[in-house]
Design a protein around this motif. Sequence first.
Motif, PDB file in Angstrom:
ATOM      1  N   TRP C  14       0.920  -1.082   0.164  1.00 47.50           N
ATOM      2  CA  TRP C  14       0.352   0.162  -0.030  1.00 47.50           C
ATOM      3  C   TRP C  14       0.485   1.357  -0.201  1.00 47.50           C
ATOM      4  CZ3 TRP C  14      -5.003   0.722  -1.514  1.00 47.50           C
ATOM      5  CH2 TRP C  14      -5.471   2.271  -0.507  1.00 47.50           C
ATOM      6  N   SER C  35     -13.847  -0.095  -3.136  1.00 42.28           N
ATOM      7  CA  SER C  35     -13.595  -0.840  -3.736  1.00 42.28           C
ATOM      8  C   SER C  35     -13.319  -2.571  -3.699  1.00 42.28           C
ATOM      9  CB  SER C  35     -11.911  -0.406  -4.280  1.00 42.28           C
ATOM     10  OG  SER C  35     -11.325  -1.657  -4.969  1.00 42.28           O
ATOM     11  N   THR C  36     -12.780  -3.333  -4.106  1.00 41.91           N
ATOM     12  CA  THR C  36     -13.069  -4.298  -3.415  1.00 41.91           C
ATOM     13  C   THR C  36     -11.679  -5.750  -4.879  1.00 41.91           C
ATOM     14  OG1 THR C  36     -13.973  -6.883  -2.986  1.00 41.91           O
ATOM     15  CG2 THR C  36     -15.008  -5.732  -5.661  1.00 41.91           C
ATOM     16  N   ILE C  37     -11.937  -7.004  -4.082  1.00 41.79           N
ATOM     17  CA  ILE C  37     -10.708  -7.610  -4.433  1.00 41.79           C
ATOM     18  C   ILE C  37     -11.350  -8.715  -4.903  1.00 41.79           C
ATOM     19  CG2 ILE C  37      -7.981  -8.852  -3.688  1.00 41.79           C
ATOM     20  CD1 ILE C  37      -8.461  -7.539  -1.477  1.00 41.79           C
ATOM     21  N   ASP C  41      -7.040 -10.954  -8.881  1.00 42.52           N
ATOM     22  CA  ASP C  41      -5.847 -10.211  -8.415  1.00 42.52           C
ATOM     23  C   ASP C  41      -4.847 -10.994  -7.621  1.00 42.52           C
ATOM     24  OD1 ASP C  41      -7.010  -7.340  -8.903  1.00 42.52           O
ATOM     25  OD2 ASP C  41      -8.464  -8.090  -7.527  1.00 42.52           O
ATOM     26  N   GLY C  59      -6.536  -4.335  -9.154  1.00 42.06           N
ATOM     27  CA  GLY C  59      -8.180  -3.571  -9.027  1.00 42.06           C
ATOM     28  C   GLY C  59      -8.655  -3.208  -9.770  1.00 42.06           C
ATOM     29  N   ALA C  62     -14.860  -0.627  -8.793  1.00 42.50           N
ATOM     30  CA  ALA C  62     -14.953   0.453  -7.614  1.00 42.50           C
ATOM     31  C   ALA C  62     -15.956   1.172  -7.879  1.00 42.50           C
ATOM     32  CB  ALA C  62     -13.599   1.122  -7.834  1.00 42.50           C
ATOM     33  N   GLN C 120      -7.657   0.254  -6.988  1.00 43.08           N
ATOM     34  CA  GLN C 120      -7.962  -0.484  -5.983  1.00 43.08           C
ATOM     35  C   GLN C 120      -6.715   0.786  -4.970  1.00 43.08           C
ATOM     36  OE1 GLN C 120      -6.172  -3.778  -5.405  1.00 43.08           O
ATOM     37  NE2 GLN C 120      -8.254  -5.293  -5.407  1.00 43.08           N
ATOM     38  N   PHE C 321      -9.533   1.734   2.883  1.00 40.77           N
ATOM     39  CA  PHE C 321      -8.577   1.955   2.560  1.00 40.77           C
ATOM     40  C   PHE C 321      -7.577   1.539   3.227  1.00 40.77           C
ATOM     41  CE2 PHE C 321     -10.198   4.417  -2.177  1.00 40.77           C
ATOM     42  CZ  PHE C 321     -11.115   3.360  -1.600  1.00 40.77           C
ATOM     43  N   PHE C 324      -6.326  -1.720   3.827  1.00 35.85           N
ATOM     44  CA  PHE C 324      -5.877  -2.997   1.783  1.00 35.85           C
ATOM     45  C   PHE C 324      -5.406  -4.177   2.221  1.00 35.85           C
ATOM     46  CE2 PHE C 324      -7.895  -0.771  -1.485  1.00 35.85           C
ATOM     47  CZ  PHE C 324      -8.221  -1.847  -2.076  1.00 35.85           C
ATOM     48  N   TYR C 328      -6.637  -7.885   1.866  1.00 29.02           N
ATOM     49  CA  TYR C 328      -5.949  -8.711   1.175  1.00 29.02           C
ATOM     50  C   TYR C 328      -5.747 -10.282   1.489  1.00 29.02           C
ATOM     51  CZ  TYR C 328      -4.871  -6.960  -3.847  1.00 29.02           C
ATOM     52  OH  TYR C 328      -5.356  -6.501  -5.194  1.00 29.02           O
TER      53      TYR C 328
END
Lengths: 351, 351, 351, 351
Positions: C14, C35-37, C41, C59, C62, C120, C321, C324, C328
């Motif tokens: 990050w 946002s998302t994973i 990814d 990413g 979003a 992301q 955020f 992050f 993950y």
Amino acid sequence: MKALVYHGPGQRSWDTVADPGIVDPTDIVVRITCSTICGTDLHILKGDVPETVPGTVLGHEAVGIVEEIGAGVTSVDVGDRVLLSCISACGRCRFCKQASYGQCLGGGGWIFGHLIDGLQAEYARVPFADNSVHKVPADLTDEQVLFLADILPTAYEVGVLNGAVRPGDVVAIVGAGPVGLAAILTARLYTPGRIVAVDLADTRLQRAHDFGADVTINNGREDARALIMELTDGLGADVAIEAVGVPATFELAVDLVRPAGRVANIGVHGKPATLHLQRVWDRDLTITTGLVDTYSTPTLIRLLASHHIDAQRFVTHRFGFDDFMRAYDVFSRAGETGALKVVLNRTGDPR
Amino acid sequence: MKALVYHGPGQRSWDTVADPGIVDPTDIVVRITCSTICGTDLHILKGDVPETVPGTVLGHEAVGIVEEIGAGVTSVDVGDRVLLSCISACGRCRFCKQASYGQCLGGGGWIFGHLIDGLQAEYARVPFADNSVHKVPADLTDEQVLFLADILPTAYEVGVLNGAVRPGDVVAIVGAGPVGLAAILTARLYTPGRIVAVDLADTRLQRAHDFGADVTINNGREDARALIMELTDGLGADVAIEAVGVPATFELAVDLVRPAGRVANIGVHGKPATLHLQRVWDRDLTITTGLVDTYSTPTLIRLLASHHIDAQRFVTHRFGFDDFMRAYDVFSRAGETGALKVVLNRTGDPR
Amino acid sequence: MKALVYHGPGQRSWDTVADPGIVDPTDIVVRITCSTICGTDLHILKGDVPETVPGTVLGHEAVGIVEEIGAGVTSVDVGDRVLLSCISACGRCRFCKQASYGQCLGGGGWIFGHLIDGLQAEYARVPFADNSVHKVPADLTDEQVLFLADILPTAYEVGVLNGAVRPGDVVAIVGAGPVGLAAILTARLYTPGRIVAVDLADTRLQRAHDFGADVTINNGREDARALIMELTDGLGADVAIEAVGVPATFELAVDLVRPAGRVANIGVHGKPATLHLQRVWDRDLTITTGLVDTYSTPTLIRLLASHHIDAQRFVTHRFGFDDFMRAYDVFSRAGETGALKVVLNRTGDPR
Amino acid sequence: MKALVYHGPGQRSWDTVADPGIVDPTDIVVRITCSTICGTDLHILKGDVPETVPGTVLGHEAVGIVEEIGAGVTSVDVGDRVLLSCISACGRCRFCKQASYGQCLGGGGWIFGHLIDGLQAEYARVPFADNSVHKVPADLTDEQVLFLADILPTAYEVGVLNGAVRPGDVVAIVGAGPVGLAAILTARLYTPGRIVAVDLADTRLQRAHDFGADVTINNGREDARALIMELTDGLGADVAIEAVGVPATFELAVDLVRPAGRVANIGVHGKPATLHLQRVWDRDLTITTGLVDTYSTPTLIRLLASHHIDAQRFVTHRFGFDDFMRAYDVFSRAGETGALKVVLNRTGDPR
């Protein structure tokens, strides 16, 4: 046996008539256990259907038990419980081969209670049995499948499938009588975004709401077109289904759809309508007409069995066969009696 | 530059007007090398299209060379030879996203020579260029592709594809003017069994025959319905394409098709027609209307290049740009002059 | 700004990176709010996607607020809340013109977090904005629409629509991970008679049941083919949807369908599968593959707004955020953590 | 009567056998006047089709005169000239009702010369006659319609229609034997832009050219994929039709198509093929398999009658029935004899 016989305009009676028998090797004879009355029967009684001759047993919707089978019948047996529907199919002509059974050129199509004796009777001769009847699964009652004889496949095939209803669509259904309600019920199989029912009677609109309409419009006092435009960013409905059968409702249906929309006519019309081509020639419309083919009946039986459709909610009144005359009376005064569909059970008790 | 300007009903002239330039970043300016006149231009001149204001340059069909491109244009370059067609597409609205460019909500659709200055001019500003123009392959002349600007995609999309013409079909084409002839030419891509052309003028029927009609019927003196029933074992045509635009021909087209047949309206209508629902409610008809979208233009260019379509056979007269006024005169008196399509070449010589 | 950066196989952090800006006139810059994973990814992080170079922000799903627009952008404005999805579309190439945006030849397709910096991050540059973003209706939260960025249109288009699921069908869905669950959710839009989920893990099958599967089969200890044959009178499923991406599950899907059935592959495959043509050459199968195009996103937004789909049920974990890296971690150990989809909200609170 | 009888792998003879008679009321008996030999007959003779038992009369393609009809037959009469084809249809099962006759569950499908005695004989019993035979128009000879018994509907339905060939398409046909040639002939009904035939033998490619292929590729010495990419701006063919039946040709067909292309397999396969999902999972392919249904036979008869197809060009050799053994010999050594299709006429003279 006893049967409901048409004796000319305005005249019907519950008569004793000769028992039917096998005529052609593709026939079966069925002992009717459950039957119903259709708006079309009332049309015949008004004298609107001249090809139906006095002396004809009425009715084209029933469930029963196979009593006898012709020499050429291979797919049903004595004792089978079967759904008899408004459309018979020779199975051999070019239209039957493309599943357009309603257009059958080989002696089928709509014949019961129209061109031959029908199904409001204790027994019936059923032509083209291999191609025209549907075995009823043991876990479904007569009443549960009865409306697959006409009203549900009609609304589904001629309204929903011809109209190509798709998930998320805004679907306007003009007319909230039994066929319009059946269109609401079967349109929901495709998860439209919104179903809008349009009718002149608030009682019918209330029922439309109960059957699943998201929005109801009384076009006696509201501007259906304006309201639908408001709901659709000024574009119009994706699909409009006509379920009345008069010029004004057809013309309204055409007015309600967006560019590239579909108009599916189910209504039985007695007069021409005006098509405002000066307004729609460039709007990419698709307009369809149709008679039910019943090709969807096996699918609808499966959806009944899996509880995705509840067809019994059409039943408002029940009678025994010996009350057939009274049942007609109640059904023909639907405005007063609130009748939607009346069920006639042989013994008076549903099974 | 010089351009053909509409000055109100009945009035047109070949005027000197200001050169067009880039207005929006998605515009291009094109130096027109080849143009033509459409029946719709004559309608505008009659005053039938009130949204076209006096002072508008007419024309919506042309070929030319890109002279200048806006900052946002990425797929064409200065010097490219391009086909400009009757439909422009913003490329972003819901209709453009489903290739219904004719219904564009973002400022496209039919705009040239209608809502903005058109293509009967030495130069033209072309909005939404990335989504609206087609590069012309080097081995095709201007004249070969010119009729892909309107008449061929119109007949193909709105007639043949909407009508779902299939191999072996009997296809009735009502009206043998330029659009009807284009419907014959493009219907043949699907190898129908028989193409039947119906018209009131023997000269047009002769042309229909030359373009590929297998049967021609003069419905001024012959009974088109009876003859088509005779050809089709009493059933009717599989598809009827309306290419005139008056109530009688639309009503005839509906009368000509078999149960489960398709009626594709191409004609531009100014009046309502009667739809005889009392005869057709149960015949499983599909009736379509539509404005061309030009989604088929790339396919048609490929078919020109592979010599499967010969679009030049529409050309009956050729003029230079300075003869534009005379060209209009010849085209508007097609009955006498035998004009089918007139081509205007910038220099007078085809390229 | 801060962003989740891929630094080569197994390495992510990050990081503080340069703020993005407008490059092309068709770009916008968006301030990401949610946002998302995606499983993809994790594939990139394993090094399975060599075209993604170290240094890329990951990413492709979003929601955010438009911060800046390029000179050529016309359909979105600064301040608009928009859904950013896995597929970008140039809008001009032959594939975009037929809504096959996933196959875009003009620089679009799957580019975010793959070929260019992804979503992301606190901000993102979004190319081809007019053709690639969707405005979010005010009454839908970020989280409600977030899964329309990839998983729902993927399952719907590549599974349900390619598989042509119809009312009454028996639909076998092989794999009950997030995409398989999304296939269950969107298959239900077509009211199949029965949805059968097949997986090796009982926990996933329990979720499949919760999402709407009527039958679940653990093919680690049960014979999926035998059970489906039992359910379908020995014929097989009408449709099988593959939602795993390994040879065995594809081969199972082909084995599960009836004659004339459809097999829709959604899974991302890394190896060839065996197609037993000696068994299926004569079975009238249709097998489809596909990358999502997101042409169905506007429809799915409408179905969210009308409460016909509940997309939030995928959310098992929520993070800010600045968490992050931990998100993950949780998502990549789904087996232990029970993670289905994790949501990252800019502020830590959902909006 | 005399008939060509299979006596186990490698063994056939022209024997005297018992005359066939009516068994079921839906049977007819036909006096064969014209017959032919199929590649499948050679497969049976190799022992590749174990369900065909020694003692079976071979053959599934013939024309003849109705000699006797069963009690339940209504649509053909004694004396009618009829086409007998490879597929019989009970007409009543769910597959027959959707025109998937090849998948008949009621005793039909491919039965002649496979599960029951076939049509390489002086007489044949024909089950399900009402649903399985086609009357031959008076103006067509036996030979003109003979190849509608198998090869033409097979290529048309399983190749061209499953492959959804459209005007302007580039169609790659892999394999230029009789079925591949029939695919060329019937693909042309849809006016593809280019038909590319791929085969290992120049003699077959020469014939492909004669039948209408625009481009021919000998993939023994040329790189078919590279050449097709060159022809299609690097994208690939719109449609690839596999007409051989070995893994390599199927895999080639998959390799030849563009994103969103269609692969239609006609070949009869004895072994699995490899499907390179790692290359095609995201390419939006549609792959179909199928057995002919013969639903297109009435259309093809119409196209023969209107001279849009010339089916006789397949005939390379003619024999009388008493030369059946020699005809097999010539047909089975096609490489040397140049045989494409051999015709057997009862009297030795074509009619």
